[in-house]
Design a protein around this motif. Sequence first.
Motif, PDB file in Angstrom:
ATOM      1  N   ASN A   3       0.798  -1.228   0.000  1.00 30.64           N
ATOM      2  CA  ASN A   3       0.000   0.000   0.000  1.00 30.64           C
ATOM      3  C   ASN A   3       0.831   1.279   0.000  1.00 30.64           C
ATOM      4  O   ASN A   3       0.351   2.336  -0.390  1.00 30.64           O
ATOM      5  N   ASP A   4       2.068   1.200   0.485  1.00 29.39           N
ATOM      6  CA  ASP A   4       2.943   2.369   0.520  1.00 29.39           C
ATOM      7  C   ASP A   4       4.284   2.011  -0.118  1.00 29.39           C
ATOM      8  O   ASP A   4       5.291   1.840   0.571  1.00 29.39           O
ATOM      9  N   ASP A  25      -1.848   7.419   6.639  1.00 22.70           N
ATOM     10  CA  ASP A  25      -1.269   6.143   6.258  1.00 22.70           C
ATOM     11  C   ASP A  25      -2.333   5.045   6.248  1.00 22.70           C
ATOM     12  O   ASP A  25      -3.455   5.246   6.716  1.00 22.70           O
ATOM     13  N   PRO A  26      -2.030   3.850   5.712  1.00 20.81           N
ATOM     14  CA  PRO A  26      -3.046   2.805   5.588  1.00 20.81           C
ATOM     15  C   PRO A  26      -3.467   2.185   6.910  1.00 20.81           C
ATOM     16  O   PRO A  26      -4.460   1.448   6.960  1.00 20.81           O
ATOM     17  N   VAL A  76     -10.022   3.048   8.446  1.00 16.42           N
ATOM     18  CA  VAL A  76      -9.059   3.239   7.354  1.00 16.42           C
ATOM     19  C   VAL A  76      -8.501   1.894   6.865  1.00 16.42           C
ATOM     20  O   VAL A  76      -8.534   1.622   5.657  1.00 16.42           O
ATOM     21  N   PRO A  77      -8.007   1.013   7.745  1.00 16.80           N
ATOM     22  CA  PRO A  77      -7.588  -0.305   7.241  1.00 16.80           C
ATOM     23  C   PRO A  77      -8.727  -1.081   6.587  1.00 16.80           C
ATOM     24  O   PRO A  77      -8.499  -1.795   5.597  1.00 16.80           O
ATOM     25  N   PRO A 105      -6.787  -0.175  -6.233  1.00 18.22           N
ATOM     26  CA  PRO A 105      -6.220  -0.523  -4.928  1.00 18.22           C
ATOM     27  C   PRO A 105      -5.335   0.601  -4.408  1.00 18.22           C
ATOM     28  O   PRO A 105      -4.793   1.397  -5.179  1.00 18.22           O
ATOM     29  N   VAL A 106      -5.194   0.657  -3.103  1.00 20.15           N
ATOM     30  CA  VAL A 106      -4.410   1.722  -2.478  1.00 20.15           C
ATOM     31  C   VAL A 106      -2.927   1.504  -2.744  1.00 20.15           C
ATOM     32  O   VAL A 106      -2.343   0.496  -2.340  1.00 20.15           O
ATOM     33  N   ARG A 107      -2.346   2.460  -3.449  1.00 19.27           N
ATOM     34  CA  ARG A 107      -0.913   2.494  -3.700  1.00 19.27           C
ATOM     35  C   ARG A 107      -0.480   3.935  -3.451  1.00 19.27           C
ATOM     36  O   ARG A 107      -0.485   4.773  -4.359  1.00 19.27           O
TER      37      ARG A 107
END
Length: 202
Positions: free
Chosen positions: A30-31, A75-76, A134-135, A147-149
């Motif tokens: 994700n990050d 943040d995720p 958030v998660p 998707p979260v990137r």
Amino acid sequence: MFRLVFFLGLLVALGGCGSSDAESLCDGPNDPTGLFCEPDIATFDLLTAETRARQEVGEEGVLVIARGSQTRLLDPDGYASDWTFGYFFPDREGSDRSVLIQVFETTTFSQEGSIPTLCEPEKPLTPFDSRVVVPDAVRRLEATDNPVRLGEFGVLDLRQVHPCFDSFDNRKEAVIYSGAAGSSVLLYSDTGEFLDLIEEEL
């Protein structure tokens, strides 16, 4: 002027980084740059921040706005380096009826003004547990085309706005991800229950 600052604040994508007792999503894809989960940046969750803000305003303030960081990036795991809250004071008059408070780890900043109102709030917002919603949002987005990137194309935001107050797009309780494929808006109830996913292509 206050209205302009308020709406500009709503339009900025925000956040920070941290970890919780659950498995950290910072350890996954994700990050990819590591910027959002930088371990040397002090971060904290929304409920911790609201406790700090409440110490500034007292019990008479009615919570009407809760949102993510205006200096770093969410943040995720649901942590940020700062959070912003809006409080309404029913017993006050004029421009003193509301205040915005930005909470950092070691300090707070406040700005009094008139938050645009549609009605008199009878009860406050119930702030999200950002470590949960958030998660949850990040995991749900893994099953989509967006998707979260986090990084060059991806930013997370969290927003809660009381129904009595203006929101620039009328989405009152949401986790928002702006990614390479467009914007994904995940709506939640005021108790943090997932309601719906709205996808908007670029």
